[in-house]
Structures are given as C-alpha cells and as structure tokens.
Design a protein around this motif. Structure first.
Motif, PDB file in Angstrom:
ATOM      1  N   LEU A   1       0.858  -1.193   0.000  1.00 39.86           N
ATOM      2  CA  LEU A   1       0.000   0.000   0.000  1.00 39.86           C
ATOM      3  C   LEU A   1       0.889   1.236   0.000  1.00 39.86           C
ATOM      4  CD1 LEU A   1      -2.610  -1.162   2.664  1.00 39.86           C
ATOM      5  CD2 LEU A   1      -2.636  -1.526   0.179  1.00 39.86           C
ATOM      6  N   SER A   2       1.802   1.279  -0.934  1.00 37.36           N
ATOM      7  CA  SER A   2       2.876   2.268  -0.899  1.00 37.36           C
ATOM      8  C   SER A   2       2.909   3.238  -2.067  1.00 37.36           C
ATOM      9  CB  SER A   2       4.225   1.539  -0.828  1.00 37.36           C
ATOM     10  OG  SER A   2       4.376   0.648  -1.925  1.00 37.36           O
ATOM     11  N   ARG A   3       2.106   3.010  -3.096  1.00 31.91           N
ATOM     12  CA  ARG A   3       2.282   3.760  -4.345  1.00 31.91           C
ATOM     13  C   ARG A   3       1.346   4.952  -4.480  1.00 31.91           C
ATOM     14  NH1 ARG A   3       1.362  -0.421  -8.944  1.00 31.91           N
ATOM     15  NH2 ARG A   3       1.727   1.470 -10.184  1.00 31.91           N
ATOM     16  N   HIS A   4       0.289   5.018  -3.671  1.00 31.44           N
ATOM     17  CA  HIS A   4      -0.750   6.027  -3.873  1.00 31.44           C
ATOM     18  C   HIS A   4      -1.025   6.792  -2.585  1.00 31.44           C
ATOM     19  CE1 HIS A   4      -1.507   4.196  -7.776  1.00 31.44           C
ATOM     20  NE2 HIS A   4      -1.562   3.018  -7.176  1.00 31.44           N
ATOM     21  N   ASP A   5      -1.682   7.949  -2.730  1.00 29.25           N
ATOM     22  CA  ASP A   5      -1.983   8.779  -1.566  1.00 29.25           C
ATOM     23  C   ASP A   5      -3.481   8.871  -1.290  1.00 29.25           C
ATOM     24  OD1 ASP A   5      -2.827  10.421  -3.600  1.00 29.25           O
ATOM     25  OD2 ASP A   5      -1.508  12.101  -3.093  1.00 29.25           O
ATOM     26  N   SER A   6      -4.255   7.897  -1.793  1.00 32.80           N
ATOM     27  CA  SER A   6      -5.671   7.806  -1.446  1.00 32.80           C
ATOM     28  C   SER A   6      -6.053   6.334  -1.342  1.00 32.80           C
ATOM     29  CB  SER A   6      -6.552   8.501  -2.490  1.00 32.80           C
ATOM     30  OG  SER A   6      -6.669   7.724  -3.664  1.00 32.80           O
ATOM     31  N   VAL A   7      -7.006   6.045  -0.461  1.00 29.28           N
ATOM     32  CA  VAL A   7      -7.448   4.651  -0.327  1.00 29.28           C
ATOM     33  C   VAL A   7      -8.180   4.212  -1.580  1.00 29.28           C
ATOM     34  CG1 VAL A   7      -7.525   4.700   2.200  1.00 29.28           C
ATOM     35  CG2 VAL A   7      -9.570   5.294   0.896  1.00 29.28           C
ATOM     36  N   GLN A   8      -8.815   5.141  -2.276  1.00 27.88           N
ATOM     37  CA  GLN A   8      -9.516   4.787  -3.498  1.00 27.88           C
ATOM     38  C   GLN A   8      -8.533   4.292  -4.563  1.00 27.88           C
ATOM     39  OE1 GLN A   8      -9.884   7.622  -1.772  1.00 27.88           O
ATOM     40  NE2 GLN A   8     -12.060   7.920  -1.344  1.00 27.88           N
TER      41      GLN A   8
ATOM     42  N   PRO B   1      10.362   7.481   3.894  1.00 26.17           N
ATOM     43  CA  PRO B   1       9.532   8.649   4.218  1.00 26.17           C
ATOM     44  C   PRO B   1       8.470   8.976   3.178  1.00 26.17           C
ATOM     45  CG  PRO B   1      11.772   9.316   3.624  1.00 26.17           C
ATOM     46  CD  PRO B   1      11.794   7.840   3.790  1.00 26.17           C
ATOM     47  N   ASP B   2       8.737   8.756   1.909  1.00 27.01           N
ATOM     48  CA  ASP B   2       7.728   9.083   0.896  1.00 27.01           C
ATOM     49  C   ASP B   2       6.474   8.246   1.082  1.00 27.01           C
ATOM     50  OD1 ASP B   2       9.396  10.967  -0.199  1.00 27.01           O
ATOM     51  OD2 ASP B   2      10.088   9.684  -1.840  1.00 27.01           O
ATOM     52  N   VAL B   3       6.638   6.993   1.451  1.00 21.48           N
ATOM     53  CA  VAL B   3       5.471   6.135   1.707  1.00 21.48           C
ATOM     54  C   VAL B   3       4.719   6.640   2.932  1.00 21.48           C
ATOM     55  CG1 VAL B   3       4.733   3.800   2.314  1.00 21.48           C
ATOM     56  CG2 VAL B   3       6.497   4.139   0.582  1.00 21.48           C
TER      57      VAL B   3
END
Length: 231
Positions: free
Chosen positions: A35-42, A147-149
């Motif tokens: 769960l590391s590539r995006h910044d929304s649960v959608q 940190p980015d994740v």
C-alpha cells in the motif's frame, strides 16, 4: 481454489503477516499487496483490483483494513470473504488529522525514525515477551518503506471515507478481530463493525495490542483458519 489476500497496516509490509503466510501457504494461494504507491485509499483499492484474481478472500489489518473496506465498496462481488483486523470503518476525526500534521512535517525534515520510535511504535503493542523483537521488526519495515510512503499513507488516512454503509451491504462471511489491548483501534470500534456486518464473527485476542498477527500469531492464525474454512 480461492486465494486469500493480506493487506498490511501503515508502514508495514508482508512481514506483518509472516506467521499467517507460513501457516496458510500450504493450504491455499496466499497473496499480499503493498500500500505504498498512492496517496488515497480509493487509488490503492483500484490498484489491488486491477491486479487481483477475479475472486478472493480479503484480510486487512489497520490501514490494510481501511483499504480492504474500499476494495469491498468498489467491487463487493469479487470479495468472497472479509476479515477486518484492528481497524476502523469511520472517517478520520479532525483532532486525529491535526495530530498528523507535525508528524508529516517531521518526516519531511528527515525524521522518520524518531517519529516511528517516539510517537507511533509505543502505541502498537501490549507488554508481551516478544515486544522488543516486534518493535524492531516494525522499525525495519518502516525504514525499508521510507519517508515518501509515510507521507502518501498519511494523506490517504486523513482523506478516507466512512465505510459503515459498505459493511452493512456486505452479505459474505466476515471476521472482525482485534487485540484486547489495542489502544489505536479499541474494541468498541470492532463491536461496531461486527454489528454492521450481517454475517460476522467477533474475535478478541488476549495478550495482544494493535498487531495480533505478530503478538499472538497462533491465536490469530487459528481465527483466520476458522474464517476461511467455515462453511
């Protein structure tokens, strides 16, 4: 044979489910998704659905449970069974969002390890005999992700939707499980999910906090096997 997909919590990877993967991999196909590539649960849920089998059992812990509920919202017909571990179906409260802001600022300034060590890890576990080793593993997972994740996952958690209606509409076999001493996602949140889900079992794991998969692996694995094999 229907596979089971495990979704890890914030700043965790497949190692969070190491004991369960070891126990189940001889019984059925087992998968995990980062769960590391995006910044929304959608977007996280959409990524999983694009790469997952047509049908699967789905288990998520903490943030993984939040993403699992979004997977269920987007494609309920593909989720044959659902397990929600130490998680929360509700949108994030304003006061919790406010507490994230200094953590995000600190991580942007290069202080991921202090944030994990001083502000997050102490809330994870009960005072069991393996606490030190599990905390070391949590730190290793977090520093490996980086940190980015942390920044992307923090944003996703702040913006997550309420999934109460999603759970009410789901008619598949469900397991709601938490550590008895979980301070991040307390028992009453799990009672709420159990009440919302039409066909669910509620399991409270003694001697565990927020990470029962590692704190009480045998008890947690046994509960997951009952959920997967119960007809």
């Amino acid at each position: 044979m229907i596979p089971v997909i495990f979704l890890p919590g914030m700043m965790c990877d497949a190692r969070l489910f190491g004991p369960q993967i070891n126990a189940l991999s001889g019984r059925m196909p087992v998968m995990t998704f980062p769960l590391s590539r995006h910044d929304s649960v959608q977007a996280m849920a959409d990524d999983i659905l694009q790469n997952a089998p047509a049908e699967f059992a789905l288990a998520g812990l903490s943030m993984g449970g939040i993403v699992a509920m979004e997977v269920l919202r987007q494609a309920p017909e593909r989720v044959s069974r659902l397990a929600l571990l130490d998680t929360n179906p509700l949108a994030e409260k304003p006061e919790v969002k406010a507490r994230r802001a200094p953590q995000i600022a600190a991580v942007r300034d290069g202080n991921l390890r202090p944030v994990m060590r001083d502000e997050m890890k102490p809330s994870y576990l009960s005072d069991g005999p393996n606490r030190g080793a599990i905390l070391d593993l949590c730190m290793a997972m977090a520093t490996d992700l980086g940190p980015d994740v942390f920044l992307r996952q923090s944003q996703a958690l702040m913006d997550r939707p309420d999934q109460s209606a999603t759970l009410t509409a789901y008619t598949g076999k469900a397991l709601v499980l938490c550590g008895q001493e979980d301070r991040l996602c307390p028992i009453e949140r799990h009672q709420l999910m159990h009440d919302l889900l039409p066909d669910s079992a509620l399991e409270i794991i003694e001697g565990a906090g927020h990470l029962p998969t590692l704190e009480q692996p045998q008890k947690t694995t046994a509960a997951l096997i009952r959920w997967l094999e119960d007809t």
